[in-house]
Enzyme design. Structure first.
Site, short mmCIF file in Angstrom:
data_model
loop_
_atom_site.label_atom_id
_atom_site.label_comp_id
_atom_site.label_asym_id
_atom_site.label_seq_id
_atom_site.Cartn_x
_atom_site.Cartn_y
_atom_site.Cartn_z
N SER A 1 -9.24 1.76 3.33
CA SER A 1 -8.62 2.59 2.40
C SER A 1 -7.57 1.75 1.68
CB SER A 1 -7.65 3.80 3.18
OG SER A 1 -7.03 3.06 4.12
N LYS B 1 0.93 -1.20 0.02
CA LYS B 1 0.09 0.09 -0.02
C LYS B 1 0.94 1.14 0.02
CE LYS B 1 -3.78 2.03 2.55
NZ LYS B 1 -4.87 1.80 4.04
N SER C 1 -9.82 -0.59 7.44
CA SER C 1 -9.14 -0.55 6.09
C SER C 1 -8.57 -1.66 5.85
CB SER C 1 -8.24 0.91 5.91
OG SER C 1 -8.92 2.03 6.10
#
Length: 593
Positions: A157, A83, A181
């Site tokens: 997210s 990420k 998330s």
């Protein structure tokens, strides 16, 4: 470089088997991933997409290792995604905001650990800007589309990290989780999402969202893969102020109690009724599994968890986000998504005082004490999400839709819980349903034991050795059932193979104490429902059972009744030809033509 078959669903165990057999190399897998990144570019999963220039230095390092060194690397050759709020040395970290970008000289602690264990990164994934959101649409790099239904949100997210694994562009991926998330995107894309306890994995080298609550997480196809990554990534780190050490020496027993909400959860969105039905089916299974393991199944009031969750965005705790990002937002207001800026600026409200912050602090720690006592030898199970939305719906109402996605996740880190999302069937076609199991931070073993018992196998691997193979008469039946070809394999050398006098000719595979051989098979993955349909269609003397492969894996497959192919002395009966020595039904049929 010749193309080799690389499964659409990548797992650590499956890739290691392929490496050991010589069927694949990490370079073969990287080639497929790079091709898939191009094929799925419209999903906007990547900020830095896989390329040869990106992966080649890691591949060369892996290929230079001697066998003895490789054996010491538990994740050797395994591709993973990162990420883009987690540092990877020499690659810009954007946190979903180009104006914020910087290029770190060293990788985040968890990334460095994984690379040292033999895994190799393939790219940096898209995210809701500054990890603020649960929808996957708040990024200047494009809205991240759901892997199964592009019209729907991917969840956030850690949107790109989930989609990368779901579309076969990584075997596992790293996300972060402050309010859900690392779990919501897993549920919406049919994956397992593991959120370790606060401080279990170092957050050194991670852009803070809410530093005291942030966790690095993992997305994968299986719980086994999550545990394999956790074994490498966990552990104390002097560079991380939040780091804690946990005792993982004991294997967890099944919890004494399984808690579920007393009141039915709130289901929302266009698929609310389908999600409600999926939750009720999950409840039935949860109760059955709990009782089968000698545990109590109890409904409890969970309103106190919702009350705690409100502190994260509606109370003083949101000021922690502003403390880390406020100066940047103030100086670069036009570079921040409007909805993200609104959320972050709420941490700078004039009506929030130091007294409010301490009141929230005391409330949270009281809740942690309550959770620690209640969930020490128990798990709480809730829907990971009560529904989903189209990306159009989120754009039209970004705050409300995002808030609803966090109804059953926001309390987790505030209460210092460990959590794992596992698939629990489908709400409807292409819309997977996930449940999250929660336990006290020190009870990770209990949590994983319960998750392993509860996780429904959504897919089954089936071995076929005859007319269902590619190019034969019954193969279209597998195609109609949506079966996914995984590759060729061999059984353990303990099977005999016969040709039955049927029309068309069918093989009969029989496990034997003596006189056996390794028989060539093809492996397919299919849903449990499709497998049930296949089993129902098979006439006697054929049936289904467990088949051991040469690498020790056990799968389902066609078997034949012994009395239909052998007499009392072990010889083939009249009208049946034993073809064990040929070792392949396909070669036998070629010889008969």
């Amino acid at each position: 470089m010749d193309s080799k078959f690389v499964p659409d669903h990548l797992t650590i165990a499956g890739l290691h088997r392929a490496f050991e057999k010589g069927d694949l190399s990490p370079r073969d897998v990287a080639k497929a991933i790079i091709a898939r990144a191009g094929e799925y570019a419209s999903h906007n999963a990547w900020i830095v997409a896989p390329t040869w220039d990106f992966v080649n230095p890691y591949l060369e390092a892996l290929e230079s290792m001697e066998d003895e060194e490789r054996a010491q690397k538990p994740l050797w050759g395994i591709p993973f995604a990162v990420k883009d709020n987690i540092d990877l040395a020499g690659v810009p970290t954007t946190a979903g905001c180009p104006a914020y970008a910087y290029t770190p000289e060293q990788s985040a602690t968890v990334v460095a650990k994984l690379i040292d264990a033999g895994a190799f990164p393939v790219g940096k994934t898209n995210l809701d800007q500054f990890a603020t959101g649960l929808v996957g649409t708040r990024s200047p790099y494009g809205e991240c589309e759901n892997a199964l239904d592009p019209a729907l949100i991917s969840g956030g997210s850690s949107s790109g990290s989930a989609v990368a694994v779901a579309l076969g562009m990584a075997a596992f991926s790293l996300g972060t989780d402050t309010a859900g998330s690392g779990r919501v995107p897993a549920a919406l894309n049919g994956l397992v999402g593991f959120k370790p306890p606060l401080g279990s994995w170092s957050t050194a080298g991670v852009v803070p969202a809410c530093a005291s609550l942030d966790c690095v997480t993992v997305f994968a196809r299986t719980l086994d893969d999550c545990e394999a990554v956790d074994a490498v990534a966990s552990g104390p780190d002097e560079a991380c102020a939040w780091s804690r050490e946990f005792d993982r020496s004991a294997v967890g027993a099944f919890p004494r109690t399984v808690y579920v909400p007393r009141d039915e959860p709130n289901f929302y969105g266009s698929f609310a009724e389908e999600y409600r039905a999926a939750w009720r089916r999950a409840l039935d299974r949860l109760e059955d599994v709990a009782r089968a393991n000698g545990a109590r199944f109890e409904r409890i009031d969970t309103q106190w968890l919702s009350d705690i969750a409100s502190i994260l965005y509606d109370g003083a705790w949101v000021a922690e986000r502003w403390s880390d990002l406020g100066s940047f937002v103030s100086e670069h207001a036009d570079d921040v998504f409007p909805v993200t800026r609104t959320i972050l600026e709420s941490g700078n409200r004039l009506d929030l005082s130091a007294a409010d912050a301490f009141a929230a602090y005391h409330t949270v720690f009281a809740a942690r004490a309550r959770a620690r006592a209640l969930f020490a030898d128990a798990v709480l199970v809730m829907p990971t999400a009560g529904g989903t939305f189209t990306r159009d719906e989120v754009r039209a109402d970004p705050i409300r839709t995002n808030s609803l996605m966090g109804l059953y996740t926001n309390h987790c880190n505030l209460c210092d819980l460990v959590a794992v999302d596992v698939p629990a069937g489908e709400a409807s076609e292409k819309h997977p349903f996930g449940i999250t199991l929660f336990a006290a931070a020190a009870s990770q073993g209990v949590l994983l034991s319960a998750a392993r018992a509860f996780a429904e196998p959504r897919e089954i691997v089936v071995a076929v050795c005859g007319q269902h193979m590619r190019g034969f008469a019954l193969h279209p039946q597998l195609e109609d059932l949506g079966a996914e070809f995984l590759g060729a394999a061999k059984t353990a050398p303990t099977y005999r193979l016969f040709a039955l006098s049927t029309d068309p000719v069918k093989p009969g595979l029989l496990r034997s104490v003596e006189g056996g051989a390794g028989i060539e098979v093809e492996l397919y993955r299919m849903s449990a429902a499709a497998f049930g349909s296949l089993v129902a269609s098979v006439p006697a003397p054929l049936g289904f059972g467990s088949i051991e492969l040469e690498d020790g894996e056990v799968v389902k497959g066609f078997l034949v009744e012994a009395s239909a192919v052998m007499d009392g002395e072990g010889a083939a009966v009249s009208g049946v030809a034993e073809i064990t020595e040929i070792g392949s039904f396909a070669r036998y049929m070629d010889a008969m033509r």
